[in-house]
Scaffold this motif. Sequence first.
Motif, PDB file in Angstrom:
ATOM      1  N   SER A 142       0.459  -1.102  -0.232  1.00 57.40           N
ATOM      2  CA  SER A 142       0.140  -0.237   0.311  1.00 57.40           C
ATOM      3  C   SER A 142       0.834   1.036  -0.095  1.00 57.40           C
ATOM      4  CB  SER A 142      -0.816   0.107   0.767  1.00 57.40           C
ATOM      5  OG  SER A 142      -0.208   0.340   2.338  1.00 57.40           O
ATOM      6  N   LYS A 143       2.106   0.965   0.196  1.00 59.02           N
ATOM      7  CA  LYS A 143       2.837   1.808  -0.174  1.00 59.02           C
ATOM      8  C   LYS A 143       4.439   1.420  -0.485  1.00 59.02           C
ATOM      9  CE  LYS A 143       5.675   2.257   3.060  1.00 59.02           C
ATOM     10  NZ  LYS A 143       5.712   2.693   4.746  1.00 59.02           N
ATOM     11  N   ASN A 144       5.596   2.436  -0.628  1.00 54.57           N
ATOM     12  CA  ASN A 144       6.856   2.069  -1.002  1.00 54.57           C
ATOM     13  C   ASN A 144       7.106   0.729  -0.076  1.00 54.57           C
ATOM     14  OD1 ASN A 144       9.529   1.774  -1.216  1.00 54.57           O
ATOM     15  ND2 ASN A 144       9.621   4.262  -1.731  1.00 54.57           N
ATOM     16  N   ALA A 145       7.792  -0.364  -0.311  1.00 52.57           N
ATOM     17  CA  ALA A 145       7.701  -1.242   1.194  1.00 52.57           C
ATOM     18  C   ALA A 145       9.268  -0.529   2.102  1.00 52.57           C
ATOM     19  CB  ALA A 145       8.234  -2.737   0.309  1.00 52.57           C
ATOM     20  N   ALA A 146      10.383  -0.197   1.400  1.00 57.19           N
ATOM     21  CA  ALA A 146      11.800   0.508   0.987  1.00 57.19           C
ATOM     22  C   ALA A 146      11.769   1.450   2.452  1.00 57.19           C
ATOM     23  CB  ALA A 146      12.452   0.184   0.703  1.00 57.19           C
ATOM     24  N   THR A 147      10.776   2.418   2.698  1.00 55.56           N
ATOM     25  CA  THR A 147      10.729   3.424   3.669  1.00 55.56           C
ATOM     26  C   THR A 147       9.413   3.619   4.756  1.00 55.56           C
ATOM     27  OG1 THR A 147      10.795   5.450   3.160  1.00 55.56           O
ATOM     28  CG2 THR A 147       9.046   4.526   1.633  1.00 55.56           C
ATOM     29  N   TRP A 148      10.262   4.513   5.784  1.00 59.41           N
ATOM     30  CA  TRP A 148       9.359   4.739   6.910  1.00 59.41           C
ATOM     31  C   TRP A 148       7.933   5.665   6.166  1.00 59.41           C
ATOM     32  CZ3 TRP A 148       8.405   1.289  10.380  1.00 59.41           C
ATOM     33  CH2 TRP A 148       9.990   0.581  11.153  1.00 59.41           C
ATOM     34  N   GLN A 149       8.331   6.343   5.326  1.00 58.46           N
ATOM     35  CA  GLN A 149       7.098   7.373   5.373  1.00 58.46           C
ATOM     36  C   GLN A 149       6.040   6.573   4.622  1.00 58.46           C
ATOM     37  OE1 GLN A 149       8.423  10.013   2.103  1.00 58.46           O
ATOM     38  NE2 GLN A 149       6.976  10.951   1.812  1.00 58.46           N
ATOM     39  N   GLU A 150       4.955   7.123   5.442  1.00 62.75           N
ATOM     40  CA  GLU A 150       3.151   6.890   5.120  1.00 62.75           C
ATOM     41  C   GLU A 150       3.130   7.382   3.882  1.00 62.75           C
ATOM     42  OE1 GLU A 150       2.774   4.220   6.542  1.00 62.75           O
ATOM     43  OE2 GLU A 150       3.725   4.189   8.287  1.00 62.75           O
ATOM     44  N   LYS A 151       2.223   6.339   2.892  1.00 64.71           N
ATOM     45  CA  LYS A 151       1.662   7.115   1.737  1.00 64.71           C
ATOM     46  C   LYS A 151       0.141   7.723   2.454  1.00 64.71           C
ATOM     47  CE  LYS A 151      -0.756   5.749  -2.645  1.00 64.71           C
ATOM     48  NZ  LYS A 151       0.679   6.811  -3.466  1.00 64.71           N
ATOM     49  N   ILE A 152      -0.329   8.890   1.874  1.00 67.01           N
ATOM     50  CA  ILE A 152      -1.454   9.329   2.913  1.00 67.01           C
ATOM     51  C   ILE A 152      -2.322   9.043   0.828  1.00 67.01           C
ATOM     52  CG2 ILE A 152      -2.833  11.300   2.560  1.00 67.01           C
ATOM     53  CD1 ILE A 152      -0.564  12.561   4.324  1.00 67.01           C
ATOM     54  N   LEU A 153      -3.129   8.371   0.756  1.00 67.60           N
ATOM     55  CA  LEU A 153      -3.939   7.586  -0.043  1.00 67.60           C
ATOM     56  C   LEU A 153      -4.611   8.683  -0.610  1.00 67.60           C
ATOM     57  CD1 LEU A 153      -5.042   3.718   0.819  1.00 67.60           C
ATOM     58  CD2 LEU A 153      -2.914   4.884  -1.064  1.00 67.60           C
ATOM     59  N   ASP A 154      -4.631   9.525  -2.162  1.00 69.78           N
ATOM     60  CA  ASP A 154      -5.422  10.321  -2.495  1.00 69.78           C
ATOM     61  C   ASP A 154      -6.710   9.922  -2.851  1.00 69.78           C
ATOM     62  OD1 ASP A 154      -7.095  11.114  -5.282  1.00 69.78           O
ATOM     63  OD2 ASP A 154      -6.078  12.829  -4.220  1.00 69.78           O
ATOM     64  N   GLN A 155      -7.838  10.493  -2.309  1.00 67.71           N
ATOM     65  CA  GLN A 155      -9.246   9.939  -2.706  1.00 67.71           C
ATOM     66  C   GLN A 155     -10.039   9.980  -4.313  1.00 67.71           C
ATOM     67  OE1 GLN A 155     -12.186  12.680  -1.056  1.00 67.71           O
ATOM     68  NE2 GLN A 155     -11.541  12.628   1.402  1.00 67.71           N
ATOM     69  N   GLU A 156      -9.388  10.428  -4.605  1.00 69.59           N
ATOM     70  CA  GLU A 156      -9.607   9.801  -6.148  1.00 69.59           C
ATOM     71  C   GLU A 156      -8.687   8.394  -6.420  1.00 69.59           C
ATOM     72  OE1 GLU A 156     -11.725  10.949  -8.270  1.00 69.59           O
ATOM     73  OE2 GLU A 156     -12.333  12.108  -6.708  1.00 69.59           O
ATOM     74  N   GLU A 157      -7.343   8.275  -5.797  1.00 73.01           N
ATOM     75  CA  GLU A 157      -7.962   7.321  -5.990  1.00 73.01           C
ATOM     76  C   GLU A 157      -7.393   5.730  -5.547  1.00 73.01           C
ATOM     77  OE1 GLU A 157      -2.476   4.830  -5.429  1.00 73.01           O
ATOM     78  OE2 GLU A 157      -2.970   7.101  -4.897  1.00 73.01           O
ATOM     79  N   VAL A 158      -8.216   6.019  -4.547  1.00 73.31           N
ATOM     80  CA  VAL A 158      -8.455   5.800  -3.500  1.00 73.31           C
ATOM     81  C   VAL A 158     -10.031   4.529  -4.762  1.00 73.31           C
ATOM     82  CG1 VAL A 158      -9.584   4.541  -1.532  1.00 73.31           C
ATOM     83  CG2 VAL A 158      -8.504   5.675  -1.102  1.00 73.31           C
TER      84      VAL A 158
END
Length: 209
Positions: A32-48
Amino acid sequence: MKIGCHVSIAGGIDNSVIRAEELGCNTMQIFSKNAATWQEKILDQEEVKRFKRNLKNSILDIDPVFIHTSYLINLASPLDELYFKSINSFIEEMKRANLLLAVPYLITHPGAHIDRGEEYGIQRIIRALNIILEKSADLNLKTMILLENTAGSGTHLGYTLGQLQRMMEGAKDRKRIGICFDTCHAFAAGYDLSNREGVEKTIGFNICQ
């Protein structure tokens, strides 16, 4: 029969559905995000919305969909900073899974004890799982946790079914925890899956009939 693979989310999570269809998959696993980083992905509503629409309109009826956690998460870490960072990141992953999927599954590697030993690591994992289960319940998350067996390299735990069983039995809300059985990892860990007898002995019941 369900056949799938791990599918890339490059360019947006919604693209994973298109890629899965092109590969002929009727089930899939994604990050659900880049698996190699701690940075949390904020999912865009349109993307969802596009992701859900693509799943709904899939001619291959892609279901179920599994999400795998970041590789950085270590629920057995003896270092408190990494331990609690892992727990918080795990809960964020549960939130994204809950947002994306009607029936959300989140797969994770249990963790590595580094140098503290198997018993220490298992107890550390159990503690982390109970914190996660309690906090996710407070957030009304439906996400089910699937502990993936590992190959047993280094100090990684979960390479025996007995270890996974202990982790599950230690959880206070056991109905929200299951197992993702990786056959490649199991074989590397010493389980003989090369013949019917070995498969039946490993799984514990006859699945070949």
